[in-house]
Design an enzyme around this catalytic site. Structure first.
Site, mmCIF file in Angstrom:
data_model
loop_
_atom_site.group_PDB
_atom_site.id
_atom_site.type_symbol
_atom_site.label_atom_id
_atom_site.label_comp_id
_atom_site.label_asym_id
_atom_site.label_seq_id
_atom_site.Cartn_x
_atom_site.Cartn_y
_atom_site.Cartn_z
ATOM 1 N N ARG A 107 42.142 44.059 40.469
ATOM 2 C CA ARG A 107 42.113 42.509 40.676
ATOM 3 C C ARG A 107 40.691 42.417 40.823
ATOM 4 N NH1 ARG A 107 42.368 40.829 47.571
ATOM 5 N NH2 ARG A 107 40.403 41.998 47.195
ATOM 6 N N THR A 150 37.914 35.965 41.135
ATOM 7 C CA THR A 150 39.233 35.142 41.580
ATOM 8 C C THR A 150 40.076 36.069 42.254
ATOM 9 O OG1 THR A 150 40.876 35.942 39.363
ATOM 10 C CG2 THR A 150 39.114 34.110 38.871
ATOM 11 N N ASP A 174 38.153 49.718 50.556
ATOM 12 C CA ASP A 174 38.866 49.838 49.128
ATOM 13 C C ASP A 174 39.869 50.843 49.387
ATOM 14 O OD1 ASP A 174 39.078 50.351 46.275
ATOM 15 O OD2 ASP A 174 38.306 48.463 45.828
ATOM 16 N N ASP A 221 39.566 53.385 45.996
ATOM 17 C CA ASP A 221 37.727 53.874 46.054
ATOM 18 C C ASP A 221 37.754 55.310 47.685
ATOM 19 O OD1 ASP A 221 37.089 52.330 44.002
ATOM 20 O OD2 ASP A 221 35.804 51.228 45.659
#
Ligand code: PRP
Ligand code: URA
Length: 216
Positions: free
Chosen positions: A110, A114, A207, A210
């Site tokens: 991503r 945006t 995340d 991660d």
């Protein structure tokens, strides 16, 4: 144990073992090692529900006592398609369930500003159009990545229902995905409250990539 949501387009896997493991997955203290193990286990449990409608064919076998008609998986073969990176964490769990499945890969990340997916890699089996496709990714946030994956698979010739498995989904992502393609079946372990200003799922689990790969 499942609950149908969104007119049956979304299957919530609300089995107590799944919910228990998902709670550990969400905790910020959970180590990368444990996070990886849990994602794999949850993918197996979720995959069990995602494969519930696979067709069976009769097969004649012989037990030590007598002959019988038994059943084996019939029909189309499966392909698991992880959305890189985080989807990789779910592949082995689904392969534990369907060892003969092929694995295709769709790489995208991503854009931080945006929140739009940026594709960087794609490799699918040449016969993907003739397979049952199971897309795996722990997170469905805005839905952008999943929509891009489904569009890529449609361009590759997949016309059947595409199954998608996520651990945690935001309502925004579910609605966007269903609006983009109504021939999908979505499996989730939780539908969370929504997205924050950075398009992260709340309460979510942070995340996923991660945490799986331990890079933060
Ligand atoms: C995460 C996640 C999904 C995507 C979900 O990946 O694994 O692919 O975000 O967000 P969306 O629904 O708004 O598209 P990310 O883009 O962070 O890449 P990564 O797996 O490499 O960390
Ligand atoms: N990607 C993640 O890994 N987590 C989120 O909450 C949203 C997107």
């Amino acid at each position: 144990m499942t609950t149908e949501l969104y007119d049956g387009k979304v299957i919530l896997v609300d089995h107590p073992m799944v919910q228990h493991k998902l709670s550990i997955l969400r905790c910020k203290e959970t180590s990368s090692k444990q996070f990886r193990e849990l994602v794999r286990e949850l993918a197996l449990f979720e995959g069990y529900e995602a494969t519930r409608d696979l067709p069976l064919s009769p097969v004649e076998i012989e037990t030590p006592l007598q002959k019988m008609t038994a059943y084996e998986l019939g029909g189309k073969k499966c392909v698991i398609v992880p959305i890189l990176r985080a989807g990789l964490g779910m592949v082995d769990g689904v392969l534990d369930l369907i060892p003969a499945a092929r694995v295709g890969h769709l790489g995208m990340y991503r854009n931080e500003e945006t929140h739009e997916p940026v594709p960087y890699y794609a490799k699918l089996p040449t016969d993907v159009a003739n397979r049952i496709v199971i897309v795996v990714d722990p997170m469905l946030a805005t839905g952008g990545s999943a929509i891009a994956a489904v569009q890529y698979l449609r361009k590759a010739g997949v016309t059947d229902t595409i199954k998608l498995m996520f651990m945690v989904a935001a309502p925004e992502g579910i609605e966007a995905l269903l609006a983009a393609d109504d021939n999908v079946q979505i499996y989730v372990c939780a539908v969370d409250d929504g997205l924050n200003e950075n398009a992260y799922i709340l309460p979510g689990l942070g995340d996923a990539g991660d945490r799986i790969f331990g890079i933060k």
